[in-house]
Scaffold this motif. Structure first.
Motif, PDB file in Angstrom:
ATOM      1  N   GLY A  48       0.794  -1.220   0.000  1.00  0.00           N
ATOM      2  CA  GLY A  48       0.000   0.000   0.000  1.00  0.00           C
ATOM      3  C   GLY A  48       0.828   1.273   0.000  1.00  0.00           C
ATOM      4  N   VAL A  49       2.156   1.117  -0.054  1.00  0.00           N
ATOM      5  CA  VAL A  49       3.065   2.265  -0.045  1.00  0.00           C
ATOM      6  C   VAL A  49       3.977   2.163  -1.264  1.00  0.00           C
ATOM      7  N   VAL A  50       4.127   3.276  -1.985  1.00  0.00           N
ATOM      8  CA  VAL A  50       5.043   3.293  -3.115  1.00  0.00           C
ATOM      9  C   VAL A  50       6.468   3.294  -2.569  1.00  0.00           C
ATOM     10  N   GLN A  51       7.293   2.391  -3.077  1.00  0.00           N
ATOM     11  CA  GLN A  51       8.673   2.325  -2.624  1.00  0.00           C
ATOM     12  C   GLN A  51       9.562   1.824  -3.758  1.00  0.00           C
ATOM     13  N   ASP A  52      10.832   2.155  -3.689  1.00  0.00           N
ATOM     14  CA  ASP A  52      11.788   1.680  -4.678  1.00  0.00           C
ATOM     15  C   ASP A  52      12.052   0.200  -4.464  1.00  0.00           C
ATOM     16  N   VAL A  53      12.327  -0.488  -5.557  1.00  0.00           N
ATOM     17  CA  VAL A  53      12.759  -1.877  -5.464  1.00  0.00           C
ATOM     18  C   VAL A  53      14.239  -1.855  -5.068  1.00  0.00           C
ATOM     19  N   PRO A  54      14.599  -2.509  -3.979  1.00  0.00           N
ATOM     20  CA  PRO A  54      15.994  -2.468  -3.514  1.00  0.00           C
ATOM     21  C   PRO A  54      16.886  -3.429  -4.305  1.00  0.00           C
ATOM     22  N   SER A  55      17.015  -3.172  -5.603  1.00  0.00           N
ATOM     23  CA  SER A  55      17.758  -4.074  -6.491  1.00  0.00           C
ATOM     24  C   SER A  55      19.195  -4.283  -6.038  1.00  0.00           C
ATOM     25  N   THR A  56      19.855  -3.218  -5.617  1.00  0.00           N
ATOM     26  CA  THR A  56      21.254  -3.340  -5.193  1.00  0.00           C
ATOM     27  C   THR A  56      21.381  -4.300  -4.023  1.00  0.00           C
ATOM     28  N   GLU A  57      20.556  -4.135  -3.009  1.00  0.00           N
ATOM     29  CA  GLU A  57      20.618  -5.011  -1.838  1.00  0.00           C
ATOM     30  C   GLU A  57      20.281  -6.452  -2.210  1.00  0.00           C
ATOM     31  N   MET A  58      19.295  -6.614  -3.092  1.00  0.00           N
ATOM     32  CA  MET A  58      18.916  -7.971  -3.500  1.00  0.00           C
ATOM     33  C   MET A  58      20.037  -8.627  -4.304  1.00  0.00           C
ATOM     34  N   MET A  59      20.687  -7.868  -5.179  1.00  0.00           N
ATOM     35  CA  MET A  59      21.802  -8.407  -5.944  1.00  0.00           C
ATOM     36  C   MET A  59      22.976  -8.747  -5.032  1.00  0.00           C
ATOM     37  N   MET A  60      23.182  -7.954  -3.999  1.00  0.00           N
ATOM     38  CA  MET A  60      24.237  -8.256  -3.034  1.00  0.00           C
ATOM     39  C   MET A  60      23.958  -9.568  -2.314  1.00  0.00           C
ATOM     40  N   ARG A  61      22.708  -9.796  -1.966  1.00  0.00           N
ATOM     41  CA  ARG A  61      22.352 -11.052  -1.303  1.00  0.00           C
ATOM     42  C   ARG A  61      22.568 -12.238  -2.243  1.00  0.00           C
ATOM     43  N   LEU A  62      22.174 -12.086  -3.499  1.00  0.00           N
ATOM     44  CA  LEU A  62      22.359 -13.165  -4.464  1.00  0.00           C
ATOM     45  C   LEU A  62      23.844 -13.474  -4.687  1.00  0.00           C
ATOM     46  N   THR A  63      24.658 -12.445  -4.855  1.00  0.00           N
ATOM     47  CA  THR A  63      26.094 -12.694  -5.037  1.00  0.00           C
ATOM     48  C   THR A  63      26.696 -13.319  -3.777  1.00  0.00           C
ATOM     49  N   SER A  64      26.185 -12.933  -2.625  1.00  0.00           N
ATOM     50  CA  SER A  64      26.683 -13.475  -1.366  1.00  0.00           C
ATOM     51  C   SER A  64      26.402 -14.977  -1.251  1.00  0.00           C
ATOM     52  N   VAL A  65      25.186 -15.406  -1.618  1.00  0.00           N
ATOM     53  CA  VAL A  65      24.877 -16.839  -1.500  1.00  0.00           C
ATOM     54  C   VAL A  65      25.639 -17.650  -2.540  1.00  0.00           C
ATOM     55  N   ILE A  66      25.839 -17.084  -3.730  1.00  0.00           N
ATOM     56  CA  ILE A  66      26.629 -17.789  -4.742  1.00  0.00           C
ATOM     57  C   ILE A  66      28.059 -17.960  -4.242  1.00  0.00           C
ATOM     58  N   LYS A  67      28.616 -16.887  -3.706  1.00  0.00           N
ATOM     59  CA  LYS A  67      29.985 -16.946  -3.185  1.00  0.00           C
ATOM     60  C   LYS A  67      30.102 -17.966  -2.057  1.00  0.00           C
ATOM     61  N   SER A  68      29.136 -17.984  -1.131  1.00  0.00           N
ATOM     62  CA  SER A  68      29.230 -18.915   0.001  1.00  0.00           C
ATOM     63  C   SER A  68      29.123 -20.367  -0.463  1.00  0.00           C
ATOM     64  N   LYS A  69      28.254 -20.642  -1.421  1.00  0.00           N
ATOM     65  CA  LYS A  69      28.119 -22.012  -1.929  1.00  0.00           C
ATOM     66  C   LYS A  69      29.356 -22.420  -2.729  1.00  0.00           C
ATOM     67  N   TYR A  70      29.930 -21.478  -3.450  1.00  0.00           N
ATOM     68  CA  TYR A  70      31.141 -21.775  -4.205  1.00  0.00           C
ATOM     69  C   TYR A  70      32.308 -22.075  -3.257  1.00  0.00           C
ATOM     70  N   GLU A  71      32.446 -21.291  -2.201  1.00  0.00           N
ATOM     71  CA  GLU A  71      33.507 -21.541  -1.219  1.00  0.00           C
ATOM     72  C   GLU A  71      33.324 -22.901  -0.554  1.00  0.00           C
ATOM     73  N   GLN A  72      32.067 -23.266  -0.289  1.00  0.00           N
ATOM     74  CA  GLN A  72      31.784 -24.576   0.285  1.00  0.00           C
ATOM     75  C   GLN A  72      32.210 -25.680  -0.688  1.00  0.00           C
ATOM     76  N   TYR A  73      31.889 -25.497  -1.957  1.00  0.00           N
ATOM     77  CA  TYR A  73      32.271 -26.460  -2.992  1.00  0.00           C
ATOM     78  C   TYR A  73      33.793 -26.631  -3.043  1.00  0.00           C
ATOM     79  N   LYS A  74      34.533 -25.507  -2.997  1.00  0.00           N
ATOM     80  CA  LYS A  74      35.991 -25.578  -3.045  1.00  0.00           C
ATOM     81  C   LYS A  74      36.551 -26.360  -1.846  1.00  0.00           C
ATOM     82  N   LYS A  75      35.925 -26.215  -0.669  1.00  0.00           N
ATOM     83  CA  LYS A  75      36.348 -26.995   0.498  1.00  0.00           C
ATOM     84  C   LYS A  75      36.119 -28.483   0.263  1.00  0.00           C
ATOM     85  N   TRP A  76      34.970 -28.822  -0.346  1.00  0.00           N
ATOM     86  CA  TRP A  76      34.697 -30.232  -0.660  1.00  0.00           C
ATOM     87  C   TRP A  76      35.735 -30.783  -1.628  1.00  0.00           C
TER      88      TRP A  76
END
Length: 171
Positions: A48-76
């Motif tokens: 019910g409130v007009v607001q900006d889509v927080p694309s930057t924050e969402m992209m940061m979260r996506l890159t963060s999870v990719i990085k964490s899963k990749y680091e886990q893979y490298k440990k394996w």
């Protein structure tokens, strides 16, 4: 996993290593992307409130999870849990982030550096997509060309979903 089993795909899962192993050839690691808890947290949707889509924050979260899963893979790999010659796929569900993808799907922006549709005003050229490979967020610079560089070269593919369990299709 349930969808693959329902469709007759041979999968294995264990206590150590990837979430799923298909036909002893493909590793799939799954993650549900959360909003985060620091200054780059994805804000809640306020209905019910007009607001900006927080694309930057969402992209940061996506890159963060990719990085964490990749680091886990490298440990394996280093611990001989997985073989480096087999395909490695990261499956991401971003439903928790709540907001819609404003233009192109966010995963395309993260994987290929895709940004906004640019419309040239001269020479009658067709519209085109602009590419920017670094995302600037405050004091952080994050590379958003994951599939175009060598840093994450072992990632074979990304499965991306924005659906919640409540909003998923019947099949």
């Amino acid at each position: 996993g349930a969808v693959f089993l329902e469709n007759g795909v041979n999968i294995k899962s264990g206590n150590v290593g990837p979430d799923f192993i298909f036909n002893d050839k493909i590793y799939i690691e799954c993650i549900a992307c959360e909003k985060g808890n620091n200054k780059y947290k994805v804000p809640d949707v306020i209905y019910g409130v007009v607001q900006d889509v927080p694309s930057t924050e969402m992209m940061m979260r996506l890159t963060s999870v990719i990085k964490s899963k990749y680091e886990q893979y490298k440990k394996w790999v280093n611990n001989s849990v997985v073989d480096i010659g087999k395909a490695f796929i990261i499956a991401i569900n971003r439903a928790e982030l709540g907001h819609v993808d404003a233009t192109a799907p966010l995963i395309l922006k993260v994987l290929f550096g895709l940004r906004h549709l640019a419309i040239p005003l001269r020479n009658n050229r067709k519209p085109f997509w602009k590419f920017e490979y670094d995302l600037q967020a405050g004091d952080k610079t994050i590379n958003t060309n994951i599939f175009g560089g060598r840093q994450y070269k072992e990632i074979s593919a990304v499965i991306y979903s924005k659906e919640t369990i409540i909003n998923c299709h019947e099949k």
